[in-house]
Design a protein around this motif. Structure first.
Motif, short mmCIF file in Angstrom:
data_model
loop_
_atom_site.label_atom_id
_atom_site.label_comp_id
_atom_site.label_asym_id
_atom_site.label_seq_id
_atom_site.Cartn_x
_atom_site.Cartn_y
_atom_site.Cartn_z
N THR A 102 0.85 -1.20 0.02
CA THR A 102 0.14 0.15 -0.17
C THR A 102 0.85 1.15 -0.06
O THR A 102 1.85 1.11 0.65
CB THR A 102 -1.01 0.07 1.32
N PRO B 266 -4.82 3.92 -4.69
CA PRO B 266 -6.29 3.77 -4.42
C PRO B 266 -6.41 2.57 -3.38
O PRO B 266 -7.45 2.94 -2.54
CB PRO B 266 -7.06 3.80 -5.76
N PHE B 267 -5.86 1.63 -3.58
CA PHE B 267 -5.96 0.42 -2.71
C PHE B 267 -4.72 -0.43 -2.87
O PHE B 267 -4.10 -0.23 -3.39
CB PHE B 267 -7.17 -0.32 -3.13
N ASP C 257 -0.12 6.99 -2.93
CA ASP C 257 -0.65 7.21 -4.44
C ASP C 257 -1.34 6.07 -5.18
O ASP C 257 -1.53 5.95 -6.13
CB ASP C 257 0.68 7.72 -5.18
N SER D 127 -8.74 -6.56 -7.16
CA SER D 127 -8.76 -4.99 -7.28
C SER D 127 -8.12 -4.26 -8.34
O SER D 127 -8.24 -3.43 -8.81
CB SER D 127 -8.54 -4.61 -5.92
N MET E 208 -9.22 -2.34 -12.14
CA MET E 208 -8.98 -0.99 -12.74
C MET E 208 -9.16 -0.73 -14.20
O MET E 208 -9.43 0.11 -14.78
CB MET E 208 -7.52 -0.74 -12.38
#
Length: 544
Positions: free
Chosen positions: A345, A350-351, A348, A391, A395
């Protein structure tokens, strides 16, 4: 830690060997001192003869690493002559290190480290010319770290857990040759942990607590203070803040944990004697060492916090190995891991980003010395069964148009190369002033190529050669390629809106131009040829 390795290697010079051969405590102590001098550091002690051996008090070894001086001290070492011609060795339960020579206005005058030794024993056998050491310990751990000559408020607050558990080893040394030392060793270790949580001095903010690391392998606890005390003695221990947060270090925190378990290692080699290892500027003549290490599991976690932003990550595997070999002629290196997982993580992102792989591997085998004939080389890399977290997929492919099948990348190369200089024997100045490449490719074989993702797979093999004297190597030869599932992947990319129809059509056209349809649906083959005039063709169609 480098000084600790020197101390352990010095102890390892108490070696074992053939049955019915004898060695005495006096001879052993003499060997230790001689070997210390040969390897560029000093070893001193107050030696007292006993009825059955020797007691060494205040055993001190000192080594210089550029401007840094590292001094290690053990209060006592007891050597006892046994009836069977061996020598048993035991030590006091602590070892102290003092490090000086730091530079810079904010640097401390000295750093001291206290290390605990639990059940550390050894038995030496053999003769002064052929020695073997069987050694082991229950635990070695860092117990205390302090800085001298610096304002305590300027010292980062640290908690730590640095320990090695359940170690046993057998090492043999051939000291019969005054010019060269031959050695072999095998060792096992139950587990190791290197954990450090460091806060920048003077911070009183709140930062997220580090990710919980896997529980270390249980081990007997030392009788001295447990690991993890603060390096600044007067600083209060940090108290957990509500909500899983930790006080301190709002503008600077670094937290990392490395753990390994089930280690097994072997090594062997030949090392020159009578040289100063701390002053070498090139590879020693005649030296050759190699080794292999396998382990049952490994993990790595880190957290870095600065200016309100936190970056953290973790990686783990369920076993792997490392191998190495180096001599004047060659260097070899390999590493592999199974069931690999990675998560990260960052501000910058998002997840969190996660990925895994069934296996990873890397190997290199390169020649290093000048030869009359070309020498062989090899290099390979392999990532098999690679998957990404959904995830990440969402994107760019939220509709799941692309199959989520595991991906693989495998490249295996071998060949020959003409080495034009003895690379390891060159000094830094000689390497810096080189005016021509140190080697030239002569041949290369693509033993294996596999790239698979999204339901498509590319495989290949081939051979090329290279003429001498080329500044830019120009290959001559052929590479055979096979592709399956390409049209299906193109269609999925188009259906998912990831590839515009016009570009999808161009991709299909390229396949038709440079590849030949196979016997089965959605399969293609292509033979890429590299010609002597520099032309490159695919099935006879020029690529350039």
């Amino acid at each position: 830690m480098k000084s600790l390795s020197y101390s352990l290697s010095a102890a390892a010079l108490v070696c074992a060997s053939p049955a019915f051969a004898d060695i005495t405590a006096d001879q052993l102590w003499s060997i230790w001192q001689d070997q210390a001098a040969e390897f560029g550091y000093s070893m001193t002690a107050s030696a007292t003869e006993t009825a059955d051996g020797l007691t060494l008090s205040n055993v001190t070894n000192t080594v210089m690493v550029e401007d840094i001086q590292i001094t290690g001290t053990v209060d006592s070492v007891t050597m006892t002559n046994q009836a069977d011609g061996t020598v048993s060795i035991s030590t006091s339960d602590t070892m102290r290190y003092r490090i000086t020579g730091f530079e810079g206005g904010d640097a401390p005058d000295a750093m001291t480290v206290l290390v605990s030794l639990t059940d550390m024993t050894a038995t030496a056998s053999g003769t002064p010319e052929n020695l073997t050491l069987v050694s082991g310990f229950t635990r070695i751990a860092v117990e205390d770290v302090n800085f001298e000559g610096i304002d305590p408020s300027e010292v980062p607050e640290m908690t730590y857990d640095i320990a090695f558990d359940g170690y046993s080893a057998t090492a043999t040394y051939d000291l019969s040759n005054s010019a060269m030392l031959d050695f072999t060793s095998t060792a096992t270790m139950d587990s190791m942990i290197l954990a450090l949580d460091m806060l920048e001095p003077g911070n009183t903010g709140i930062v997220p607590a580090p990710m919980p690391a896997p529980a270390p392998t249980p081990a007997p606890q030392p009788t001295s203070p447990a690991p993890g005390k603060f390096v600044t003695p007067d600083a209060p221990a940090p108290m957990p803040a509500p909500g899983g947060m930790t006080q301190g270090g709002a503008d600077g925190r670094f937290d990392t944990t490395i753990q390994m378990s089930g280690l097994q290692a072997t090594s062997q080699g030949v090392m020159p004697r009578g040289i100063n290892w701390m002053e070498l500027d090139h590879f020693p003549d005649g030296m050759s060492i190699s080794g292999d290490t396998n382990y049952g599991s490994a993990s790595f976690d880190f957290l870095f916090h600065e200016n309100g932003d936190t970056t953290s990550g973790s990686a783990s595997n369920q076993g792997g190995g490392l191998s190495f070999g180096i001599s004047q002629d060659r260097v070899q290196f390999g590493m592999s891991a199974n069931t690999v997982a990675f998560t990260m993580t960052a501000p910058d992102m998002p997840f969190p980003v996660s990925a895994s792989a069934e296996s990873t591997a890397l190997s290199i085998d390169l020649p290093l010395s000048q030869q009359d004939q070309p020498s062989s080389f090899g290099a390979a890399i392999g990532y098999r069964g690679v998957t990404m977290d959904e995830s990440v997929w969402s994107m760019f492919d939220p509709g799941q148009a692309i199959p989520r099948t595991p991906a693989s990348i495998v490249v295996d190369l071998s060949g020959t190369v003409q080495i034009l200089a003895d690379l390891l024997m060159m000094t830094p100045d000689q390497m810096e002033n080189m005016t021509a490449p140190p080697g030239e490719l002569r041949s290369m074989t693509l033993n294996d190529l596999e790239v698979s993702a999204g339901g498509a797979q590319l495989t290949g093999s081939g051979d090329v050669t290279f003429a001498p004297g080329q500044m830019v190597p120009m290959p001559v030869g052929t590479v055979d390629l096979s592709l399956t599932g390409a049209n299906g992947l193109i269609q999925n990319l188009s259906d998912g809106g990831l590839l515009p129809p016009q570009q999808a059509g161009m991709a299909r056209g390229m396949l038709g131009m440079f590849a030949i349809p196979g016997a089965e649906a959605d399969t293609f083959t292509s033979t890429v040829e590299f010609h002597e005039d520099g032309q490159i063709t695919a099935n006879g169609v020029p690529l350039q």
